[in-house]
Design an enzyme around this catalytic site. Sequence first.
Site, short mmCIF file in Angstrom:
data_model
loop_
_atom_site.label_atom_id
_atom_site.label_comp_id
_atom_site.label_asym_id
_atom_site.label_seq_id
_atom_site.Cartn_x
_atom_site.Cartn_y
_atom_site.Cartn_z
CD GLU A 120 44.88 44.90 37.08
OE1 GLU A 120 44.05 44.73 37.83
OE2 GLU A 120 44.99 46.04 36.56
CG HIS A 156 43.17 46.60 42.16
ND1 HIS A 156 43.15 47.48 42.68
CD2 HIS A 156 43.89 46.87 40.80
CE1 HIS A 156 43.71 48.57 42.28
NE2 HIS A 156 44.16 48.08 40.96
#
Length: 357
Positions: free
Chosen positions: A23, A26
């Site tokens: 994550e 991202h």
Amino acid sequence: MISGLLKVLVIILMFGIIVFVHEFGHFLFAKLNKIKVNEFAIGMGPAIAKWKKGETQYSLRCLPIGGYCLMEGEAEDSKDENAFNKKSIPARLSVCFAGPFFNFILAFLLSIIISHFYMVDPPVLSEVLPDSAAAEAGLREGDTIVKLNGSRVYTFREISVFRMVNDPAKPIKVTYERDGKNYDTTVVLKFDEESQTYMFGITSMGREAESFLEELKFSVIEVRYQIKTTFMSLKMLFTGRASANDLMGPVGIGHVMSDVIDEAAEQSTPETRALNVFLNIINFMVLISANLGVMNLLPIPALDGGRILFILAEAIVGKPIPREKEAIVNGIGFILLMILMVFVFFNDISNLFTGAK
């Protein structure tokens, strides 16, 4: 013996690190492309803790089974100039690809530790058993396996994986190196009645890396190996050489990880126990991180690969895919993904009670 509570904490931490890195990939590329991130979360479900810094809310959630980086304009159109949907195709592609790519980076960095403390395993034959398939094909101690049926081989483990994925009863074209020159031969594996498997009749002892540069080289090779075996496992699943019951989710992985920790502790001396357990955990993290990277790149709706596919389609046709159609496809993909997760969860539970591995 390591306590059950400590093992649970280690497993949760392991998954947490892998998900965080994914994550964060991202998140970082969203920030680099000036995309507004509404929430960055580790875990799913109700929030245990949350705080806000700038435009982003950060949260730690109670179920350690995932996480998300929620961007403005990601699921629906937004007029905000910093929304995901307002950014260029290269910017959006980089954000979607960054999560899996960071998993590969994590696998590479952890592999450096493995290559430093463990022996590397180039496909150099340390022994060729007499009257074996390899001996009859002319292979000798010291030979280096270069290719199997034209596919490049970098580690000795790839030979075993090749045998598992392909029909072992079929002849194998082997390219090997001896004294700096390449030669070709054909190996017909022999069926061993005792082990009920087809055997090459070769072994390799492995060796220590000769330098830090070689550790880096074998770290790249290790990530390649994990990516390759993931694709091979998918091939086995779709060709029927593996069944749906072989699928494993967080519960199953945690159970296997618990066994790995116990075995590492039992097979170590008191002086080496902590290091051995640590290295086994790191080795497992390499496998899971590389697998997560590959699986997220598959062109499946609701995964990074599905989003990349929509963006590439937009680049080809010259205009965005209608959001309502994308939402329908992603919704169907999400439902199917949830069904698969439920199946895998109950399969894991069933295997725990039946003792299946």
